[in-house]
Design a protein around this motif. Structure first.
Motif, mmCIF file in Angstrom:
data_model
loop_
_atom_site.group_PDB
_atom_site.id
_atom_site.type_symbol
_atom_site.label_atom_id
_atom_site.label_comp_id
_atom_site.label_asym_id
_atom_site.label_seq_id
_atom_site.Cartn_x
_atom_site.Cartn_y
_atom_site.Cartn_z
ATOM 1 N N CYS A 461 29.334 3.507 12.757
ATOM 2 C CA CYS A 461 29.748 4.119 14.022
ATOM 3 C C CYS A 461 28.626 4.161 15.049
ATOM 4 O O CYS A 461 28.887 4.406 16.231
ATOM 5 N N GLY A 462 27.386 3.977 14.608
ATOM 6 C CA GLY A 462 26.293 3.983 15.563
ATOM 7 C C GLY A 462 25.081 4.774 15.145
ATOM 8 O O GLY A 462 24.098 4.846 15.897
ATOM 9 N N PHE A 463 25.105 5.388 13.965
ATOM 10 C CA PHE A 463 23.916 6.088 13.487
ATOM 11 C C PHE A 463 22.974 5.100 12.816
ATOM 12 O O PHE A 463 23.392 4.281 11.999
ATOM 13 N N ALA A 464 21.696 5.209 13.153
ATOM 14 C CA ALA A 464 20.713 4.289 12.591
ATOM 15 C C ALA A 464 20.277 4.709 11.200
ATOM 16 O O ALA A 464 19.729 3.890 10.453
ATOM 17 N N GLU A 465 20.515 5.951 10.841
ATOM 18 C CA GLU A 465 20.059 6.452 9.546
ATOM 19 C C GLU A 465 20.908 7.655 9.167
ATOM 20 O O GLU A 465 21.387 8.393 10.029
ATOM 21 N N LEU A 489 26.537 -1.454 -0.536
ATOM 22 C CA LEU A 489 27.591 -1.945 0.351
ATOM 23 C C LEU A 489 27.070 -2.210 1.755
ATOM 24 O O LEU A 489 27.520 -3.138 2.425
ATOM 25 N N GLY A 490 26.123 -1.379 2.201
ATOM 26 C CA GLY A 490 25.626 -1.536 3.558
ATOM 27 C C GLY A 490 24.446 -2.460 3.681
ATOM 28 O O GLY A 490 24.106 -2.896 4.784
ATOM 29 N N GLY A 491 23.806 -2.774 2.550
ATOM 30 C CA GLY A 491 22.667 -3.678 2.591
ATOM 31 C C GLY A 491 21.467 -3.098 3.308
ATOM 32 O O GLY A 491 20.640 -3.825 3.842
ATOM 33 N N LEU A 492 21.379 -1.761 3.346
ATOM 34 C CA LEU A 492 20.322 -1.114 4.109
ATOM 35 C C LEU A 492 19.611 -0.075 3.257
ATOM 36 O O LEU A 492 20.149 0.438 2.295
ATOM 37 N N GLY A 493 18.403 0.257 3.665
ATOM 38 C CA GLY A 493 17.688 1.331 3.006
ATOM 39 C C GLY A 493 17.627 2.572 3.865
ATOM 40 O O GLY A 493 16.763 3.418 3.682
ATOM 41 N N THR A 494 18.528 2.698 4.851
ATOM 42 C CA THR A 494 18.468 3.794 5.818
ATOM 43 C C THR A 494 19.357 4.959 5.414
ATOM 44 O O THR A 494 20.018 5.577 6.231
ATOM 45 N N VAL A 495 19.409 5.239 4.132
ATOM 46 C CA VAL A 495 20.131 6.404 3.624
ATOM 47 C C VAL A 495 19.180 7.152 2.696
ATOM 48 O O VAL A 495 18.623 6.563 1.772
ATOM 49 N N MET A 518 19.994 0.825 15.111
ATOM 50 C CA MET A 518 21.393 0.606 14.755
ATOM 51 C C MET A 518 21.567 -0.782 14.156
ATOM 52 O O MET A 518 20.972 -1.756 14.627
ATOM 53 N N ALA A 519 22.396 -0.867 13.122
ATOM 54 C CA ALA A 519 22.536 -2.123 12.388
ATOM 55 C C ALA A 519 23.662 -3.000 12.905
ATOM 56 O O ALA A 519 23.714 -4.185 12.586
ATOM 57 N N CYS A 520 24.590 -2.439 13.682
ATOM 58 C CA CYS A 520 25.738 -3.233 14.126
ATOM 59 C C CYS A 520 26.356 -2.593 15.350
ATOM 60 O O CYS A 520 26.014 -1.463 15.726
ATOM 61 N N ALA A 521 27.270 -3.318 15.965
ATOM 62 C CA ALA A 521 28.053 -2.742 17.055
ATOM 63 C C ALA A 521 28.977 -1.681 16.474
ATOM 64 O O ALA A 521 29.533 -1.865 15.392
#
Length: 713
Positions: A461-465, A489-495, A518-521
């Motif tokens: 939705c727009g949160f970077a972390e 699932l998100g492929g990110l380490g921002t959690v 932010m990772a996406c639109a």
């Protein structure tokens, strides 16, 4: 033993039919603060106008602002532009010298007051004016007392407060009646403190003290005493069931010390409240979440006093929220007495969830609303209903969207509970640096219920972390598992999961973090948890096709050992979600990955042990289509040529039984194995050794038969 001759909130149980406050000094705020009377006269006509103009569910909210004695800066125009709210001027002391202006704002329409600290005072004021209670939002502790440009966060919090979500309406509730029967369980030591607690409570509650063998029986008859051991306890506030061993009651009368009756095993009783002074272990799992069950150390006077005070309030009728909703038809717990999904059973901290055949049951009296079951349920059979998941998705989206509209970039979401987490944020703001301007707090009722779907929705939705604020009493194992799944699932380490020891440590963690982007639109999170998860994963990893997931994930594929599979299709008939299917015309096993819950029922039911599960998520459109996992050539009936069964299976059976089994000893009987149903029935009917064939049918008697019989006589 425990007599219910007298007429219990603990955590989230709310006593019914009690006015908000009735302090004598605050019952007449309009007079105390000289609120002018014309406001009351205008209230009725003002509400009628608002209802006619906007509809009862579309009232325009007026944001009433206050800088709290100049301790924060508020950009009125930016907040109004980003939220669409009509904002007042910035007051300086709305709860004090300017209380009359607050009264005017409450009277003129749907008020949203930007203050939580003095919420009680403003609610009392609304009641005195006979006006609708205003809504509230805390933009001071959660935004204004932080560092940096806090305007985007203020706007986001204000926009979130206008949603129906913040009314926190539960899906339902049940009444809990406590008549005040209370059992005090003494330990091996500290009997004096336990008896004193009983004496303090006996004027309010019907008290019984359970003493161990050798305990001295007091002569105080204001409460009862028994001797024995508690063997088993179940239930919750208002409905505890008890079973005792070696129970002895007091034999009344006589001079000197009281005598006891003969011991009895298996004695049963019940009570409304239990105060346990024995020390560990507790009677119940997650004892702090069991309503009506209190624990105290008899050697620690403050803990005893707290337990006595709490128990004294547990009398009357209370409203217990129904935190979760169960759709039994969606549950994948079991089929045909074969086990499948037990995720909710494994994570429930209170033991409120039990097996009930093909589905589970949830005891609403024991459920504490942690949300763990809803987070791990693969089918959506259990959903958190306080509030529902669609409202939570809407809150997340509103926070991110408004933050961006107000000019903020790369916001960080801080998820916390409404108890310890909210208090730590408030203390961090008042005595430390407060939250950074980019950290947007989100308060939820069930912290463990904020699972992988919600985390991914926030990132998409727009949160970077996303940071989840936990404490030692939180369901850490469930939260960590959901974070790991979200990362896969998100492929990110921002959690991240944060567990600071104090407010200052919280500030240090938040201010020392590296800036994330932010990772996406942004997406719009609409649908079920599974649908939002897939949508968010595709947005966060647009180039990925198939994502490998950790063991136990509720998404994945079914792998078939084609050499072992006989296409018996037992898995198809029992699949709870319809992910496995067949073909009416051909021997095929089909699979649709999007519907698979990874419950394990197919692998448990397979007689050949030919099925294994592979946790993954296929992000391509192939996940929505049925694909053939295994197929074989059908067998042609040797009589009519129609196709039936599996050729290899029919040939295998024929080879094994023909000439080797009594029923198929002759060639004619052996051929029936290779016939379809219709031809087999026909062949069996016309065979000479038909097992269903009876004696020869008797000849039909005619008139001549009767006449000839008469002539013979």
């Amino acid at each position: 033993m425990v007599h219910k001759h007298r007429i219990l909130p603990i955590q989230r149980i709310v006593k019914k039919n009690i006015p908000h406050m009735q302090h004598g000094s605050c019952n007449n705020l309009s007079k105390k603060y000289a609120v002018y009377e014309p406001l009351k006269a205008r209230l009725t006509s003002q509400r009628l106008y608002n209802s006619a103009a906007f509809g009862e569910n579309h009232l325009t909210k007026n944001l009433i602002l206050c800088d709290c004695l100049g301790s924060q800066s508020i950009d009125v125009d930016a907040i109004s532009k980003a939220t669409g709210l009509a904002c007042s001027r910035v007051h300086n002391n709305l709860c004090g010298d300017e209380i009359n202006l607050a009264a005017k704002g409450i009277a003129e329409g749907e008020a949203l007051i930007a203050c939580q600290q003095e919420r009680q005072k403003f609610e009392e004021l609304a009641e005195e004016l006979q006006a609708d209670l205003p809504a509230f939002v805390d933009i001071r502790d959660r935004a204004g007392w932080g560092e940096g440009n806090v305007t985007p966060k203020m706007a986001a919090l204000a926009a979130e407060a206008t949603l129906p979500a913040l009314s926190r309406q539960m899906g339902g509730s049940i009444d809990v009646l406590s008549e005040g029967t209370c059992l005090l369980i003494a330990g091996p030591t500290g009997h004096e403190a336990v008896l004193q607690a009983a004496a303090d409570l006996c004027d309010v509650l019907a008290v019984t003290v359970l003493l161990p063998q050798g305990g001295e029986i007091p002569i105080d008859r204001r409460f009862d005493c028994v001797v024995g051991r508690l063997q088993h306890a179940s239930g919750a506030l208002g409905s505890f069931s008890l079973q005792f061993e070696a129970l002895q009651e007091v034999r009344l009368g006589g001079r000197g010390s009281f005598e006891l009756t003969d011991s009895v095993d298996g004695a049963a009783s019940h009570c409304d409240i239990i105060i346990d002074f024995r020390g560990p272990p507790a009677l119940f799992p997650a004892p702090e979440k069991r309503d009506g069950y209190l624990r105290a150390d008899a050697r620690h006077a403050p803990s005893v006093a707290k337990a006595v005070l709490t128990a004294s309030k547990m009398i009357g009728t209370f409203e217990k929220p129904l935190y979760v909703r169960l759709e039994e038809s969606l549950c994948a717990h079991s089929r045909a007495e074969k086990p499948a999904c037990s995720n909710c059973l494994n994570v429930c901290p209170t033991g409120a969830i039990l097996s009930a055949g093909e589905h589970v049951t949830i005891d609403p009296m024991i459920c504490a609303g942690c949300g763990s079951c809803a987070a791990v349920c693969p089918s959506g059979a259990i959903s958190y209903d306080a509030p529902s998941i669609d409202i939570l998705f809407r809150r997340i989206n509103t926070l991110a969207e408004t933050f961006s509209k107000a000019g903020g970039k790369n916001p960080l979401l801080l998820v916390h509970d409404d108890n310890s987490g909210a208090e730590m944020i408030s203390l961090a703001a008042r005595f430390c640096r407060g939250l950074p301007s980019s950290v947007v707090p989100l308060e939820v009722d069930g912290l463990a219920g904020f699972g992988h779907a919600e985390i991914l929705a926030a990132l998409a939705c727009g949160f970077a972390e996303v940071n989840i604020l936990t404490f030692p009493t939180s369901e850490i194992d469930v939260i960590d598992a959901q974070i790991n799944l979200a990362k896969a699932l998100g492929g990110l380490g921002t959690v991240h999961r944060l567990q600071p020891t104090d407010p200052e440590a919280l500030c240090d963690l938040l201010y020392s973090g590296t800036a994330a982007e932010m990772a996406c639109a942004p997406i719009l999170p609409i649908g079920s948890r599974r649908q939002v998860t897939r949508l968010a994963a595709k947005a966060l990893q647009p180039e990925a096709n198939v994502l490998d997931l950790p063991i136990g994930a509720p998404y994945g594929a079914v792998l078939i050992d084609t050499e072992a599979c006989s296409l018996c299709l037992a898995c198809v008939s029992l699949c709870p979600s319809g992910a496995l299917g067949d073909n009416e015309d051909l021997p095929q096993l089909r699979f649709q990955e999007d519907a698979c819950l990874q419950c394990g029922l197919c692998s448990n039911i397979c007689p050949e042990k030919a099925i294994t599960l592979k946790p993954q998520m296929d992000l391509t459109d192939q996940a929505f289509t049925q694909k053939i996992l295994h197929e074989e050539e059908p067998f042609a009936c040797i009589e009519c040529g129609s196709l039936f069964g599996v050729k290899s299976t029919v040939e295998k059976i024929s080879k094994k039984l023909a000439g080797n089994h009594a029923m198929f000893a002759n060639p004619a009987a052996s051929k029936m194995i290779e016939m379809c149903d219709n031809c087999r029935i026909q062949a069996q009917y016309h065979s000479t050794d038909n097992p269903f064939q009876g004696d020869a049918r008797p000849r039909v008697r005619t008139t001549d038969d009767y006449l000839s019989k008469r002539r013979d006589h």
